[in-house]
Design a protein around this motif. Structure first.
Motif, PDB file in Angstrom:
ATOM      1  N   GLU A 120       1.253 -12.902   2.362  1.00 19.83           N
ATOM      2  CA  GLU A 120       1.652 -14.265   1.957  1.00 19.83           C
ATOM      3  C   GLU A 120       2.803 -14.213   0.966  1.00 19.83           C
ATOM      4  N   ARG A 121       3.664 -13.205   1.140  1.00 13.39           N
ATOM      5  CA  ARG A 121       4.882 -13.054   0.331  1.00 13.39           C
ATOM      6  C   ARG A 121       4.633 -12.930  -1.165  1.00 13.39           C
ATOM      7  N   GLY A 122       3.473 -12.377  -1.503  1.00  9.07           N
ATOM      8  CA  GLY A 122       3.203 -12.135  -2.918  1.00  9.07           C
ATOM      9  C   GLY A 122       4.170 -11.095  -3.461  1.00  9.07           C
ATOM     10  N   GLU A 123       4.701 -11.338  -4.638  1.00 12.02           N
ATOM     11  CA  GLU A 123       5.674 -10.387  -5.205  1.00 12.02           C
ATOM     12  C   GLU A 123       4.975  -9.307  -6.029  1.00 12.02           C
ATOM     13  N   VAL A 124       5.634  -8.165  -6.111  1.00  9.38           N
ATOM     14  CA  VAL A 124       5.095  -7.031  -6.866  1.00  9.38           C
ATOM     15  C   VAL A 124       6.168  -6.560  -7.857  1.00  9.38           C
ATOM     16  N   VAL A 125       5.747  -6.235  -9.074  1.00  5.79           N
ATOM     17  CA  VAL A 125       6.673  -5.655 -10.058  1.00  5.79           C
ATOM     18  C   VAL A 125       6.289  -4.193 -10.227  1.00  5.79           C
ATOM     19  N   ALA A 126       7.285  -3.309 -10.198  1.00  6.53           N
ATOM     20  CA  ALA A 126       6.986  -1.869 -10.263  1.00  6.53           C
ATOM     21  C   ALA A 126       8.111  -1.114 -10.945  1.00  6.53           C
ATOM     22  N   HIS A 146       9.974  -6.162  -7.099  1.00  4.34           N
ATOM     23  CA  HIS A 146      10.914  -6.099  -8.222  1.00  4.34           C
ATOM     24  C   HIS A 146      10.883  -4.668  -8.738  1.00  4.34           C
ATOM     25  N   ARG A 147      11.904  -3.894  -8.414  1.00  2.40           N
ATOM     26  CA  ARG A 147      11.946  -2.501  -8.871  1.00  2.40           C
ATOM     27  C   ARG A 147      12.691  -2.453 -10.200  1.00  2.40           C
ATOM     28  N   VAL A 148      11.980  -2.024 -11.218  1.00  3.80           N
ATOM     29  CA  VAL A 148      12.539  -2.031 -12.566  1.00  3.80           C
ATOM     30  C   VAL A 148      12.817  -0.596 -12.997  1.00  3.80           C
ATOM     31  N   GLN A 149      14.091  -0.322 -13.234  1.00  2.00           N
ATOM     32  CA  GLN A 149      14.497   1.044 -13.573  1.00  2.00           C
ATOM     33  C   GLN A 149      13.762   1.576 -14.806  1.00  2.00           C
ATOM     34  N   LEU A 150      13.422   2.842 -14.781  1.00  2.00           N
ATOM     35  CA  LEU A 150      12.792   3.479 -15.946  1.00  2.00           C
ATOM     36  C   LEU A 150      13.750   3.410 -17.131  1.00  2.00           C
ATOM     37  N   ASP A 151      13.202   3.506 -18.349  1.00  2.00           N
ATOM     38  CA  ASP A 151      14.082   3.447 -19.527  1.00  2.00           C
ATOM     39  C   ASP A 151      14.771   4.796 -19.754  1.00  2.00           C
ATOM     40  N   MET A 161       9.764  -4.979 -17.222  1.00  2.00           N
ATOM     41  CA  MET A 161       8.826  -5.285 -16.135  1.00  2.00           C
ATOM     42  C   MET A 161       8.188  -6.653 -16.374  1.00  2.00           C
ATOM     43  N   GLU A 162       7.787  -6.894 -17.612  1.00  2.00           N
ATOM     44  CA  GLU A 162       7.162  -8.198 -17.920  1.00  2.00           C
ATOM     45  C   GLU A 162       8.147  -9.333 -17.654  1.00  2.00           C
ATOM     46  N   THR A 169       4.474 -13.603  -8.500  1.00  2.00           N
ATOM     47  CA  THR A 169       4.015 -12.213  -8.681  1.00  2.00           C
ATOM     48  C   THR A 169       2.502 -12.139  -8.542  1.00  2.00           C
ATOM     49  N   ARG A 170       2.059 -11.238  -7.674  1.00  2.00           N
ATOM     50  CA  ARG A 170       0.620 -11.068  -7.458  1.00  2.00           C
ATOM     51  C   ARG A 170       0.113  -9.758  -8.037  1.00  2.00           C
ATOM     52  N   LEU A 171       1.030  -8.792  -8.209  1.00  3.36           N
ATOM     53  CA  LEU A 171       0.577  -7.473  -8.640  1.00  3.36           C
ATOM     54  C   LEU A 171       1.654  -6.759  -9.469  1.00  3.36           C
ATOM     55  N   ILE A 172       1.188  -6.047 -10.484  1.00  2.00           N
ATOM     56  CA  ILE A 172       2.090  -5.226 -11.288  1.00  2.00           C
ATOM     57  C   ILE A 172       1.624  -3.787 -11.126  1.00  2.00           C
ATOM     58  N   PHE A 173       2.524  -2.935 -10.663  1.00  2.00           N
ATOM     59  CA  PHE A 173       2.157  -1.543 -10.393  1.00  2.00           C
ATOM     60  C   PHE A 173       2.570  -0.653 -11.559  1.00  2.00           C
ATOM     61  N   VAL A 174       1.607   0.129 -12.030  1.00  2.00           N
ATOM     62  CA  VAL A 174       1.866   1.086 -13.109  1.00  2.00           C
ATOM     63  C   VAL A 174       1.371   2.436 -12.615  1.00  2.00           C
TER      64      VAL A 174
END
Ligand SMILES: Cc1ncc(COP(=O)(O)O)c(C=O)c1O
Length: 375
Positions: A120-126, A146-151, A161-162, A169-174
């Motif tokens: 259902e097109r849920g977004e993910v942040v990683a 949403h691919r967030v570059q490492l620091d 990421m936040e 957004t449905r999920l945040i991957f760590v």
């Protein structure tokens, strides 16, 4: 016995007798040593497999015995045997059995989660780069990642990421410790982050490498699940337990989340995998020996990198990420030509290389190859 002789022998005695002979042989050897020996490692020879972060010393002798004994129940469906393992994991983790989902390697747990939260097109942040199984599965469900570059320290940039969390957004991957960097987020930082975001999306914490963390202050994020937070934790038997080929892992989550995920499981794990995991969890000698060998190999490559003046990241895992300044695709080929397989490219860090720990003879081969390739 050479490979050819072994094959000829198998043809002569047949697989059935061969397996029972091997089984009884394992029983005899198990009394002498419960810890696997380097000779037990498969895929020996060329190229040295330092690419998939496996533990070449597994399975231990006791686990091998459990696997052969499980043959007797291989005519039965595994769901009849899974309860004791679920309970065992629940007791160890301090959760209830309805919070444990046993999966085919942790990859199945990652994919199930990617499917459930990505549809259902849920977004993910990683973070980026990181382990891709959940993300690519979610992407195939139509999710936007949403691919967030490492620091700069190659750690998760949790602030960035936040900032990428949206209403969709449905999920945040760590991934903690992260693959491919081996960097770890400390307990308090991860706790603060999770509490700040888990009312907006589920936080998935991949702990495939947590067994290798030596900091006594560090604790599994299962403590956040126990407090009732919107968190899923994944674990695996593929790394320190040396069971990558058997495919078994698990998820820990709130009962409502676990129930939802279970609905999307494709198949159950096999009977030998269940029995192997039960034995592996109770084995302290093999576990400690695997950690010791991992540290020995890691210290060996740290020393090598210092000698070669190569930048590397101190690792909380069974691999080390180091900067070669060379294009990794090229380096992969050059190392292969020298008989060593190292990790694949991890864009955008394409002038870095990931090497897994392995048998010391393979680590020495790696050192020799790297010296030659880097001139
Ligand atoms: C971070 C991470 N998670 C999960 C996995 C998957 O492991 P498995 O499916 O064997 O449990 C890996 C494998 O290398 C990994 O690096």
């Amino acid at each position: 016995m050479s490979t050819l002789n072994r094959r000829q022998w198998l043809h002569r005695v047949g697989w059935g007798s061969a397996l029972s002979l091997i089984g009884s042989n394992i029983g005899l050897r198990a009394n002498a040593s419960m810890i696997a020996t380097p000779q037990a490692a498969s895929l020996t020879g060329s190229p040295a497999p330092l690419c998939f972060n496996e533990n070449p010393f597994g399975p231990s002798q006791q686990v091998r015995q459990a696997i052969t004994s499980a043959y007797d129940d291989c005519c039965r469906y595994p769901f009849q045997f899974i309860k004791p393992l679920v309970q065992m994991i629940a007791d160890r983790e301090g959760v209830t059995s309805d919070q444990v989902v046993i999966t085919g390697g942790s990859t199945e747990g990652l994919k199930m989660t990617g499917l459930v939260y990505g549809m259902e097109r849920g977004e993910v942040v990683a973070p980026d780069p990181t382990f891709q199984a959940l993300l690519s599965y979610a992407e195939s469900m139509g999710s936007y990642i949403h691919r967030v570059q490492l620091d700069a320290d190659l750690n998760h940039d949790l602030e960035a990421m936040e900032a990428r969390i949206t209403g969709a957004t449905r999920l945040i991957f760590v991934c903690n410790p992260n693959n491919p960097t081996g960097v770890m987020i400390d307990r308090k930082t991860l706790r603060d982050f999770t509490l700040a975001v888990d009312n907006r999306a589920v936080v998935f914490i991949d702990e495939a490498y947590i067994d290798y963390v030596t900091d006594p202050q560090h604790k599994s994020a299962v403590e956040l699940v126990k407090e009732g937070h919107n968190v899923i934790v994944s674990r695996t038997f593929s790394k320190v337990y040396g069971l990558a080929g058997l495919r078994i892992g698990y998820l820990i989550a709130r009962p409502d989340i676990a129930k939802r995920l279970l609905q999307y499981q494709m198949v159950s794990v096999s009977v030998p995998a269940i029995r192997a995991a039960q034995v592996a969890l109770n084995e302290t000698d093999f576990y400690a020996d695997s950690l010791r060998r991992n540290l020995e190999a890691k210290n060996y490559v740290y020393k090598l990198f210092k000698t070669l003046d190569l930048q590397y990241v101190p690792s909380h895992t069974n691999f080390v990420f180091f900067k070669t300044g060379r294009d990794i695709s090229e380096l992969n080929q050059q190392m292969l030509a020298e008989g060593v397989r190292v990790g694949r490219p991890f864009p955008p860090l394409t002038d870095w290389c990931r090497v897994s720990t392995g048998r010391m003879e393979d680590m020495k081969l790696f050192a020799k190859a790297l010296r030659k390739v880097l001139g």
